[in-house]
Design a protein around this motif. Structure first.
Motif, PDB file in Angstrom:
ATOM      1  N   HIS A 171       0.951  -0.815  -0.040  1.00 23.91           N
ATOM      2  CA  HIS A 171       0.220   0.009  -0.098  1.00 23.91           C
ATOM      3  C   HIS A 171       0.950   1.315   0.130  1.00 23.91           C
ATOM      4  O   HIS A 171       1.651   1.378   0.485  1.00 23.91           O
ATOM      5  CB  HIS A 171      -0.829   0.094   1.140  1.00 23.91           C
ATOM      6  N   PRO A 172       0.716   1.981  -0.786  1.00 22.39           N
ATOM      7  CA  PRO A 172       1.340   3.388  -0.992  1.00 22.39           C
ATOM      8  C   PRO A 172       2.027   4.169   0.712  1.00 22.39           C
ATOM      9  O   PRO A 172       2.735   4.691   0.863  1.00 22.39           O
ATOM     10  CB  PRO A 172       0.304   4.434  -1.469  1.00 22.39           C
ATOM     11  N   MET A 173       0.696   3.619   1.409  1.00 26.66           N
ATOM     12  CA  MET A 173       1.256   4.039   3.036  1.00 26.66           C
ATOM     13  C   MET A 173       1.920   2.912   3.781  1.00 26.66           C
ATOM     14  O   MET A 173       1.673   4.097   4.735  1.00 26.66           O
ATOM     15  CB  MET A 173      -0.061   5.019   3.912  1.00 26.66           C
ATOM     16  N   GLN A 174       2.084   2.343   3.261  1.00 28.91           N
ATOM     17  CA  GLN A 174       3.258   1.229   4.444  1.00 28.91           C
ATOM     18  C   GLN A 174       4.330   1.265   3.228  1.00 28.91           C
ATOM     19  O   GLN A 174       4.744   1.595   2.508  1.00 28.91           O
ATOM     20  CB  GLN A 174       2.312  -0.139   4.154  1.00 28.91           C
ATOM     21  N   LYS A 175       5.529   1.175   4.682  1.00 26.20           N
ATOM     22  CA  LYS A 175       6.641   0.795   4.110  1.00 26.20           C
ATOM     23  C   LYS A 175       6.773  -0.345   3.162  1.00 26.20           C
ATOM     24  O   LYS A 175       5.819  -1.370   3.053  1.00 26.20           O
ATOM     25  CB  LYS A 175       7.223   0.008   5.502  1.00 26.20           C
ATOM     26  N   ASP A 176       7.792  -0.529   2.076  1.00 24.98           N
ATOM     27  CA  ASP A 176       8.173  -1.267   1.010  1.00 24.98           C
ATOM     28  C   ASP A 176       8.532  -2.654   1.814  1.00 24.98           C
ATOM     29  O   ASP A 176       9.072  -2.712   3.345  1.00 24.98           O
ATOM     30  CB  ASP A 176       8.869  -0.147   0.534  1.00 24.98           C
ATOM     31  N   TYR A 177       8.392  -3.855   0.691  1.00 25.65           N
ATOM     32  CA  TYR A 177       8.866  -4.619   0.807  1.00 25.65           C
ATOM     33  C   TYR A 177      10.350  -5.031   1.525  1.00 25.65           C
ATOM     34  O   TYR A 177       9.831  -6.173   2.518  1.00 25.65           O
ATOM     35  CB  TYR A 177       8.737  -5.886  -0.107  1.00 25.65           C
ATOM     36  N   ASN A 178      11.533  -4.433   1.271  1.00 23.57           N
ATOM     37  CA  ASN A 178      12.797  -4.702   1.760  1.00 23.57           C
ATOM     38  C   ASN A 178      13.254  -3.425   3.732  1.00 23.57           C
ATOM     39  O   ASN A 178      14.280  -4.216   3.685  1.00 23.57           O
ATOM     40  CB  ASN A 178      12.805  -4.001   0.608  1.00 23.57           C
ATOM     41  N   GLN A 179      12.051  -3.180   3.611  1.00 24.50           N
ATOM     42  CA  GLN A 179      12.248  -2.349   5.119  1.00 24.50           C
ATOM     43  C   GLN A 179      12.143  -3.953   6.263  1.00 24.50           C
ATOM     44  O   GLN A 179      10.957  -4.954   5.638  1.00 24.50           O
ATOM     45  CB  GLN A 179      11.325  -1.724   5.331  1.00 24.50           C
ATOM     46  N   ASP A 180      12.743  -3.451   7.388  1.00 24.27           N
ATOM     47  CA  ASP A 180      12.163  -4.179   8.405  1.00 24.27           C
ATOM     48  C   ASP A 180      11.291  -4.621   9.127  1.00 24.27           C
ATOM     49  O   ASP A 180      10.768  -5.571   9.660  1.00 24.27           O
ATOM     50  CB  ASP A 180      14.229  -3.952   9.892  1.00 24.27           C
ATOM     51  N   ASP A 181      10.023  -3.844   8.530  1.00 29.76           N
ATOM     52  CA  ASP A 181       9.114  -3.479   9.387  1.00 29.76           C
ATOM     53  C   ASP A 181       8.527  -5.042   8.713  1.00 29.76           C
ATOM     54  O   ASP A 181       7.463  -4.717   9.574  1.00 29.76           O
ATOM     55  CB  ASP A 181       8.518  -2.162   9.060  1.00 29.76           C
ATOM     56  N   TRP A 182       8.861  -5.190   7.772  1.00 28.67           N
ATOM     57  CA  TRP A 182       8.030  -6.729   7.450  1.00 28.67           C
ATOM     58  C   TRP A 182       8.382  -7.823   7.796  1.00 28.67           C
ATOM     59  O   TRP A 182       7.961  -8.925   7.963  1.00 28.67           O
ATOM     60  CB  TRP A 182       7.959  -6.619   6.239  1.00 28.67           C
ATOM     61  N   GLU A 183       9.426  -7.674   8.810  1.00 28.82           N
ATOM     62  CA  GLU A 183      10.532  -8.857   9.427  1.00 28.82           C
ATOM     63  C   GLU A 183       8.504  -9.917  10.060  1.00 28.82           C
ATOM     64  O   GLU A 183       8.919 -10.566   9.735  1.00 28.82           O
ATOM     65  CB  GLU A 183      11.064  -8.268  10.113  1.00 28.82           C
ATOM     66  N   PRO A 184       8.206  -9.778  11.116  1.00 29.75           N
ATOM     67  CA  PRO A 184       7.086 -10.350  11.839  1.00 29.75           C
ATOM     68  C   PRO A 184       6.148 -10.581  10.585  1.00 29.75           C
ATOM     69  O   PRO A 184       5.942 -11.990  10.893  1.00 29.75           O
ATOM     70  CB  PRO A 184       6.314  -9.616  12.036  1.00 29.75           C
ATOM     71  N   PHE A 185       6.024 -10.826   9.346  1.00 28.29           N
ATOM     72  CA  PHE A 185       5.242 -11.423   8.070  1.00 28.29           C
ATOM     73  C   PHE A 185       5.826 -12.085   7.679  1.00 28.29           C
ATOM     74  O   PHE A 185       5.561 -13.116   7.400  1.00 28.29           O
ATOM     75  CB  PHE A 185       4.361 -10.050   7.597  1.00 28.29           C
ATOM     76  N   TRP A 186       7.364 -11.599   7.179  1.00 28.57           N
ATOM     77  CA  TRP A 186       8.367 -13.099   7.119  1.00 28.57           C
ATOM     78  C   TRP A 186       8.463 -14.022   7.043  1.00 28.57           C
ATOM     79  O   TRP A 186       7.843 -15.790   7.090  1.00 28.57           O
ATOM     80  CB  TRP A 186       9.937 -12.239   6.042  1.00 28.57           C
TER      81      TRP A 186
END
Length: 384
Positions: A171-186
């Protein structure tokens, strides 16, 4: 008469009921899901989405016929007719992507998007998953809120989903997939064995462009340019997960890019390998495995017509190639699936054809039933 071939498909789509979200969400939320109002002259419409509105010109009669052809198969939105279509085409199990979910990037309110996609997932279980083990719908999660995405991913794993659909960019309002924010999801996807399924052409919709998806070029060659452009988003998504170390940290996490072909994988792997090696002084993070090793072991790719995709396996050593029908879209093989399968595989060795036609699919989704033997004309013969 040519022997009937059977294959599993790593790419298909289903048309949910247009009023799915409006009928399943509380009124205060249902008022925010996409709806449109046509002008009296029938030339323009106003689309309302989550407190936003934009105007767009309605298609001409010729354009309406064109878009109708994209979902022309009888089973595009009917599960009973769908299985009949699949039997006739020679398609056994298939991964099923959503249609309504393509609106996801247009939402601004996390609660609305979370509840809309939750409703879609419940509907997929009721309508597709429970109807036949041959249909493997992809779960949908919000990319507006990673916390919501994790909660719904966990719930969908408990419901029996084996893959989660992600747009090629969040989503445009969210951090991109290479950012650490997504680590819990992966980490969660790896833990529950959920395949990350990117589908090409799912970049966020530009509301300022009248909500038109996939239109970057106009003028001479525009149709071909726009169609070709859709393939690159899946490649970028893979690059982000590799370069950021997400796949290296989660070696059991599998990623599928559907409908984007397969020969790009060896090229991107070589290009990333070169960049990682030649620019090593400035590369962060450092990886335990090379980019090429990561990609070749964790990334899967589906195609429908490309002769070159077979060569990615036979000539380039990339084994995670998967065929897909793209049913019921006009880019797909509906109406000529048997001819396509014979053109692709009649002169290919048995190991290669078995791998691409069903082996790769069943490696990702081992619970899926295997297709009938070649020459079997109907499903009843498969269990005889």
């Amino acid at each position: 008469m040519a022997t009937k071939l059977w294959a599993n498909s790593g790419d298909s789509h289903f048309l949910e009921p247009e009023d799915l979200w409006r009928t399943r969400l509380p009124k205060r939320l249902a008022e925010l899901v996409p709806r449109s109002e046509k002008d009296p002259d029938g030339k323009w419409e106003t689309v309302f989405v989550d407190g936003q509105a934009f105007r767009r010109r309605l298609p001409s009669i010729a354009q309406e016929e064109f878009y109708a052809a994209a979902n022309r198969a009888p089973g595009a939105g009917n599960v009973e007719l769908r299985l009949k279509d699949l039997d006739e085409e020679g398609i056994w199990s298939e991964l099923v992507f959503p249609s309504l979910g393509m609106w996801a990037s247009s939402f601004r309110t996390p609660e609305v998007l979370r509840e809309a996609l939750r409703a879609s997932n419940d509907w997929s279980v009721e309508t597709l998953m429970s109807h036949s083990p041959r249909l493997l719908p992809t779960a949908q999660v919000s990319t507006l809120s990673i916390e919501d995405a994790c909660a719904e991913l966990k719930r969908c794993g408990e419901l029996g989903f084996k893959a989660v659909f992600l747009p090629v960019a969040p989503h445009p309002m969210q951090k991109d997939y290479n950012q650490d924010d997504w680590e819990p999801f992966w980490a969660l996807a790896e833990d529950i064995g959920m395949v990350i399924s990117f589908h090409i052409g799912t970049e966020p919709v530009d509301m300022s462009n009248g909500g038109a998806a996939g239109i970057m070029y106009r003028g001479p060659g525009g149709a071909v340019l726009n169609y070709t452009e859709t393939t690159f988003g899946g490649q970028r998504a893979v690059m982000k997960l590799v370069a950021s170390g997400a796949l290296d940290r989660h070696p059991n996490l599998k990623v599928l890019v559907s409908e984007g072909g397969a020969t790009w994988v060896p090229f991107v792997a070589d290009r990333m390998e070169e960049g990682y090696r030649q620019h090593s002084m400035v590369v962060r993070p450092k990886l335990k495995r090379s980019p090429k090793e990561i990609i070749y072991s964790q990334v899967y790719a589906s195609f429908q017509h490309d002769l070159s995709a077979v060569a990615a396996m036979t000539g380039m050593g990339y084994n995670n190639v998967m065929w897909g029908s793209d049913y019921p879209h006009m880019e797909g093989t509906y109406g000529h699936t048997q001819r396509t399968l014979h053109d692709l595989f009649d002169n290919v060795d048995q190991i290669t054809r078995d791998r691409i036609m069903f082996g790769t699919f069943n490696e990702l989704f081992p619970e899926a039933p295997l297709p009938p033997a070649p020459g079997t004309l109907n499903p009843a013969e498969a269990t005889a």
